[in-house]
Design a protein around this motif. Structure first.
Motif, PDB file in Angstrom:
ATOM      1  N   MET A  65       1.851   2.773  -3.382  1.00 42.99           N
ATOM      2  CA  MET A  65       0.814   3.121  -4.350  1.00 42.99           C
ATOM      3  C   MET A  65       0.618   4.624  -4.426  1.00 42.99           C
ATOM      4  N   ARG A  94      -4.783   4.697  -4.769  1.00 48.52           N
ATOM      5  CA  ARG A  94      -4.667   3.756  -3.651  1.00 48.52           C
ATOM      6  C   ARG A  94      -6.013   3.154  -3.246  1.00 48.52           C
ATOM      7  N   GLU A 137       0.815  -1.218   0.000  1.00 45.07           N
ATOM      8  CA  GLU A 137       0.000   0.000   0.000  1.00 45.07           C
ATOM      9  C   GLU A 137       0.849   1.268   0.000  1.00 45.07           C
TER      10      GLU A 137
END
Length: 204
Positions: free
Chosen positions: A120, A125, A117
């Motif tokens: 991103m 995201r 994550e």
């Protein structure tokens, strides 16, 4: 002649000036920025190795697609990889108007999407995290052309989507791992020689 290695961050454009976005030249003091120009380009959301110089011939010598100088990229991608996809990437991916040249692909590690994550882009995201347990992976790809968005387009052609891309090398010149994003340094004489004597594979 001046030769600098720059670890380009995401979010800035490879241009001498831009009315909207921060440029790679904004990271250099004015007296240098007025003399240097970037060799080739990296997309706004791509980071990594960028050369800046006042050598007007360097761009032609190493960045033109028909010169076939190798460029290696590291990336994180959503999707899965298998032998069939790897072979396609390495042998040539059909694109609109051309087929990519011979490449070298190395799968590094498999992940779940949620584990990546932090890499991103903020604007995508939320969309990517709708499937947090979906497959993702890290890999490197060496190409010998450098057409617009080539690495991203190659991976899209095999059903994968890159969300983090970093150029690691041009020919035998490697990105200095001690340079943080946004930092730069002069090239050593040996590194300048690496750029001046890049191997051009006319067989590709």
């Amino acid at each position: 002649m001046l030769y600098y290695m720059f670890n380009k961050p995401q979010g800035c454009v490879t241009a001498r000036s831009d009315a909207v976005h921060r440029t790679v030249m904004d990271y250099f003091p004015k007296e240098l920025a007025e003399r240097l120009h970037p060799v080739g380009r990296l997309d706004k959301d791509t980071c990594g190795l960028l050369i800046l110089t006042d050598d007007g011939d360097l761009d032609f010598r190493i960045m033109q697609p028909d010169r076939h100088v190798s460029k290696t990229y590291f990336f994180y991608s959503i999707g899965t990889m298998n032998d069939e996809k790897k072979q396609l990437l390495e042998k040539g991916v059909p694109m609109v108007g051309f087929t990519t040249g011979v490449a070298s692909f190395t799968l590094q590690k498999e992940y779940r999407i949620c584990e990546l994550e932090k890499f991103m882009p903020a604007e995508r995201r939320e969309r990517y995290m709708r499937n947090p347990d979906g497959p993702a992976f890290s890999a490197s790809l060496t190409i010998h052309e450098g057409k617009k968005h080539e690495v991203k387009r190659m991976l899209e052609a095999v059903g994968c989507r890159i969300f983090y891309l970093r150029r690691e090398s041009i020919g035998s010149l490697q990105l200095d791992s001690s340079l943080a994003e946004g930092e730069y340094r002069e090239l050593s004489d040996n590194e300048v020689d690496m750029l001046g004597n890049v191997d051009i594979d006319v067989s590709l």
